[in-house]
Scaffold this active site. Sequence first.
Site, PDB file in Angstrom:
ATOM      1  CG  ASP A  99      -1.957  -1.065   1.224  1.00 44.50           C
ATOM      2  OD1 ASP A  99      -2.831  -1.011   0.342  1.00 44.50           O
ATOM      3  OD2 ASP A  99      -1.912  -1.961   2.080  1.00 44.50           O
TER       4      ASP A  99
ATOM      5  NE  ARG B 291       0.848  -0.505   4.320  1.00 41.41           N
ATOM      6  CZ  ARG B 291      -0.115  -0.253   5.167  1.00 41.41           C
ATOM      7  NH1 ARG B 291       0.103   0.543   6.215  1.00 41.41           N
ATOM      8  NH2 ARG B 291      -1.318  -0.771   4.999  1.00 41.41           N
TER       9      ARG B 291
ATOM     10  CE  LYS C  41      -5.899   1.379  -1.502  1.00 41.81           C
ATOM     11  NZ  LYS C  41      -4.815   0.569  -0.956  1.00 41.81           N
TER      12      LYS C  41
ATOM     13  CG  HIS D 174      -8.630  -1.332   8.919  1.00 39.22           C
ATOM     14  ND1 HIS D 174      -8.997  -0.270   8.127  1.00 39.22           N
ATOM     15  CD2 HIS D 174      -7.591  -1.946   8.289  1.00 39.22           C
ATOM     16  CE1 HIS D 174      -8.215  -0.246   7.057  1.00 39.22           C
ATOM     17  NE2 HIS D 174      -7.361  -1.242   7.127  1.00 39.22           N
TER      18      HIS D 174
ATOM     19  CG  ASP E  63      -9.494  -4.001   2.083  1.00 36.54           C
ATOM     20  OD1 ASP E  63      -8.284  -4.222   2.305  1.00 36.54           O
ATOM     21  OD2 ASP E  63     -10.045  -2.924   2.366  1.00 36.54           O
TER      22      ASP E  63
END
Length: 345
Positions: free
Chosen positions: A66, A74, A171, A184, A254
Amino acid sequence: MSDCLEGVLVFDLEGQTLSDREKCLLIHPAVVGVILFSRNFQNRNQLVDLVDEIRSINAGLLIMTDQEGGRVQRFRSDGFTRVPAMGIIGEQWNKDPHQAVYLARDTGWLLASELRASGIDLGLSPILDLDRGISRVIGDRGFSADPEIISKLAAAFISGLHEAGMASVGKHFPGHGGIGVDSHIGLPVDRRSLEDIEEDLMPYRSLVSKGLDAVMPAHVCFSVADEQPAGFSEYWLQNVLREDIGFDGAIFSDCLSMAGARVVGNIVQRSEKALLAGCDAILVCNNPESVDQVVNALEKGAIHFPESPLRRKRLEKMRGASSQSWKELESSTRRVEIINSYQAL
């Protein structure tokens, strides 16, 4: 239906070097890719060594991360540029739309170039969610609250990705910007009408003819249409995305370890339902035991999904194309100019 073993699983790594378990997984026929996180990064040389080792074990795998810019990036040191959030680029639209488009294109090129020079195929971007000021997990990850602005800036961003040899992954379909719950940590339920949700679909409708290569659906339930979260819904993935919008690229789930996916069942049930709904590849991260469970279930034929030559072709198209070397990239005048332009934002 077929029980034939087919590469559909993307899994993550626990550290900065490969364990014996991970080396075995890399050559398992059920595995199609690896996703890297910040924990897998110490510095650029270590990252390149890790990617090279993965390639030496299985050259055909997709390697992804990502790398959107802003909060979700990241790798952001030792040569990787700290890129502003896409919302900051969206703010530039109000000052100078033409400059914002150039900046979006250059940002796509820069993010992709730095990843491709390190051997990574995909940066899992851009975000196409509308930033309505409702969703905490989206926020300034999105370009704008205006779908037309998103469409134009995302098209430019995708052009930059392609120029650097990277495919785009939009996304989170059909949109995560209309509900405050973070998928999440819970299941967001968006109770808007289909008419209201249509605004979220506008970027996808626009970009399907402008280079959008792949889509990642949201772990959001749109209760007006389906009780299943979008990533497990044939309605959203088949009826709307494939048939209505006409999208023929790859669909990546995802992460199936996220709380928003747990309503569907255990990890094996989630995997099967995502594949049956229309995902071409499933991501299972941050839980090695779940990864092993999915691999074992695929191996035993306990996860049923239709075999599809189209799936293999779609995923094959996600591989990175030729790229500049890191040395060439570091000395690139364009890269220096883009980095300098961020200082003025």
